[in-house]
Design an enzyme around this catalytic site. Structure first.
Site, mmCIF file in Angstrom:
data_model
loop_
_atom_site.group_PDB
_atom_site.id
_atom_site.type_symbol
_atom_site.label_atom_id
_atom_site.label_comp_id
_atom_site.label_asym_id
_atom_site.label_seq_id
_atom_site.Cartn_x
_atom_site.Cartn_y
_atom_site.Cartn_z
ATOM 1 C CB ILE A 1 114.212 -84.293 -51.804
ATOM 2 C CG1 ILE A 1 113.534 -85.232 -50.136
ATOM 3 C CG2 ILE A 1 114.030 -82.644 -52.160
ATOM 4 C CD1 ILE A 1 115.147 -84.437 -49.603
ATOM 5 C CG ASP A 2 111.354 -88.787 -50.030
ATOM 6 O OD1 ASP A 2 112.460 -88.208 -49.367
ATOM 7 O OD2 ASP A 2 110.933 -88.007 -49.234
HETATM 8 O O1 F6P Z 1 110.223 -86.146 -47.194
HETATM 9 C C1 F6P Z 1 111.151 -85.347 -47.703
HETATM 10 C C2 F6P Z 1 112.121 -85.672 -45.947
HETATM 11 O O2 F6P Z 1 113.381 -84.815 -46.611
HETATM 12 C C3 F6P Z 1 112.757 -86.807 -46.509
HETATM 13 O O3 F6P Z 1 113.407 -86.689 -46.614
HETATM 14 C C4 F6P Z 1 113.150 -87.381 -44.557
HETATM 15 O O4 F6P Z 1 112.950 -88.411 -44.491
HETATM 16 C C5 F6P Z 1 112.521 -86.523 -44.101
HETATM 17 O O5 F6P Z 1 111.802 -85.241 -45.371
HETATM 18 C C6 F6P Z 1 112.667 -85.631 -42.989
HETATM 19 O O6 F6P Z 1 110.957 -85.084 -42.661
HETATM 20 P P1 F6P Z 1 111.353 -83.402 -41.668
HETATM 21 O O7 F6P Z 1 111.716 -81.607 -42.521
HETATM 22 O O8 F6P Z 1 110.187 -83.263 -41.380
HETATM 23 O O9 F6P Z 1 112.480 -83.445 -40.630
#
Ligand code: F6P
Length: 373
Positions: free
Chosen positions: A134-135
Site C-alpha cells: 500500500i506504500d
Molecule cells: O508496509 C505496509 C505497512 O502498512 C506500512 O504502511 C506500515 O508502516 C506497516 O506496514 C505496518 O506494519 P505492521 O502491519 O507490521 O504493523
C-alpha cells in the site's frame, strides 16, 4: 517437461494479493501446464515446509477477497527468530525448494521481500517477484498493487472527516500509513482536499502549519483537515534522525555500529506518538479544538479496488509468461499498460520516495495546500 512453481506472500498484507495469486496460478496451469504450490506464512512456511497445493478449485472465488489466502509474515530468511535465537535459515529453504523439485519461487511483496528474494537468489534459487504494498515505495515499478485500494480508503476517510471538522470548527489531524514514503498521504490529501499535507520527504515546521490554519480562520474557514503521513517529522526531528543514520553508516567498527544502531532504534521508537504530539501542539498554537484519527490497518483490509485487481491480474499473468521463458532473478514491474522484467539488483535497496518536484507536489502547492515548509 512439466514445470513446478512455488508461491509465497511476505511482509504486510495488501489488497490484490489474491488476485495476483489467482492470475499467476491459473495462467501457469492452464496455459503452460505447470504445477503450482503455495507456501504458508511467507518465508517461515518455506523454512517449515508448510505447503498448500494450488489447484484450480483453490484459485476460484478469490479474485475479490482481501488479504492473502497463503498467509504472510515479516520473517527474513537470513535472520529467522527460532526458539529465542536468530538464525540464518537460507540453506534449509533451499533444501525445501529442491524437495518439491521446483523450477521457480515466486515471492509477492514490498521492498523487504524483494531483498529477501534476492538473498535466496544468491543461494541458487530461481526467484521472481511481484511488487505489492500500500506504500507504493518499491523502486523500478510504476506502481505497486494495494496502493490504489488504500488510497481510496484514506480519501474516503478524509471526505467523512470534513463534515465533522466543519460542524465542530475543529482541526482534525488524520494519520495515514506509508512507512517512510509520502505517496499515500499526499495522494489521499490531494484527492480529499486536505488543507495541510505532511509527508516524510518534506520535514515540517509546526509554526508554519499553525500559521496556515490561522490564516484559514481569518478567511472565515474555522476548521482544517491535516493529512499526516506516519513517517512525517518536524525539521528538528529530521535533523536528529539524519545525524543518527549517518553515525550508523560511518561507524568504524562493529562495536560502534551496534551502539549507533541502538541509538537510532531508540530515536525511531520515540517517533511513535508523534502525530498525537503534533495534534496537541496545533491546538495550543491556534486555539482551535483538535482531534486525531489514526487510520491504521483499516487501509490494508478488505476488498481490492478494480484498479488493483486489474494490476495484480496482469502482473500475475506476465509472471507466468516470464517463468515459461526462464526469466529469473527479476521483479515483474508495472510499466505503462504492460509489464517488464527488472533485474532484482536494480530494485533492492532502492526505495521510491516522492520526488520534491513530482506533479502531485506541484498540484498540492498550486491549490494552496500547506506542506509544512
Ligand atoms: O508496509 C505496509 C505497512 O502498512 C506500512 O504502511 C506500515 O508502516 C506497516 O506496514 C505496518 O506494519 P505492521 O502491519 O507490521 O504493523
Amino acid at each position: 517437461m512439466t514445470k513446478s512453481i512455488g508461491i509465497l506472500t511476505a511482509g504486510g498484507d495488501s489488497p490484490g494479493l489474491n488476485s495476483a495469486i489467482r492470475a499467476l496460478g491459473k495462467t501457469a496451469q492452464e496455459l503452460y501446464g505447470m504445477e503450482v504450490i503455495g507456501f504458508r506464512d511467507g518465508f517461515r512456511g518455506l523454512m517449515e515446509n508448510r505447503t498448500i497445493r494450488l489447484k484450480s478449485e483453490n484459485l476460484s472465488g478469490i479474485l475479490t477477497i482481501g488479504g492473502t489466502i497463503l498467509g504472510t509474515s515479516r520473517d527474513k530468511p537470513h535472520r529467522m527468530p527460532i526458539g529465542g535465537q536468530v538464525m540464518d535459515m537460507r540453506d534449509v529453504m533451499v533444501d525445501n525448494y529442491h524437495k518439491h523439485h521446483l523450477d521457480a519461487l515466486v515471492c509477492l511483496g514490498g521492498g523487504g521481500t524483494q531483498k529477501n528474494a534476492y538473498r535466496l537468489m544468491q543461494k541458487g534459487i530461481n526467484v521472481i517477484t511481484l511488487p505489492k504494498t500500500i506504500d507504493n515505495d518499491v523502486g523500478g515499478t510504476d506502481v505497486t498493487f494495494g496502493f490504489d485500494t488504500a488510497l481510496g480508503i484514506a480519501t474516503e476517510a478524509i471526505d467523512r472527516l470534513h463534515s465533522t471538522a466543519h460542524s465542530h470548527h475543529r482541526i482534525i489531524v488524520v494519520e495515514i500509513m506509508g512507512h517512510n514514503a509520502g505517496w499515500l498521504a499526499l495522494g489521499a490529501g490531494i484527492a480529499g482536499g486536505a488543507d495541510v499535507i505532511l509527508i516524510p520527504e518534506i520535514p515540517y515546521d509546526v509554526k508554519v502549519v499553525a500559521q496556515a490554519i490561522r490564516q484559514r480562520s481569518r478567511a472565515g474557514k474555522n476548521f482544517s483537515i491535516v493529512a499526516v503521513s506516519e513517517g512525517a517529522m518536524s525539521l528538528d526531528d529530521a535533523k536528529i534522525l539524519r545525524r543518527a543514520r549517518e553515525k550508523v553508516e560511518k561507524a568504524e567498527n562493529k562495536e560502534a555500529r551496534k551502539k549507533a544502531k541502538t541509538k537510532l532504534a531508540e530515536l525511531e521508537k520515540q517517533h511513535v506518538g508523534n502525530t498525537l504530539r503534533l495534534t496537541n501542539r496545533l491546538e495550543e498554537l491556534t486555539g482551535l479544538e483538535s482531534r486525531l484519527t489514526i487510520l491504521g490497518h483499516l487501509q490494508r483490509g478488505g476488498t481490492p479496488s478494480a484498479a488493483d485487481r486489474l494490476l495484480a491480474s496482469r502482473l500475475g499473468t506476465a509472471c507466468a509468461h516470464f517463468i515459461s521463458e526462464g526469466k529469473f532473478g527479476v521483479m515483474v514491474a508495472a510499466r505503462g499498460d504492460g509489464a517488464e522484467a527488472v533485474p532484482l539488483d536494480q530494485v533492492v535497496g532502492r526505495r521510491k520516495t516522492v520526488p520534491l518536484d513530482h506533479p502531485w507536489i506541484v498540484s498540492a502547492r498550486g491549490v494552496g495546500t500547506c506542506l509544512g515548509d
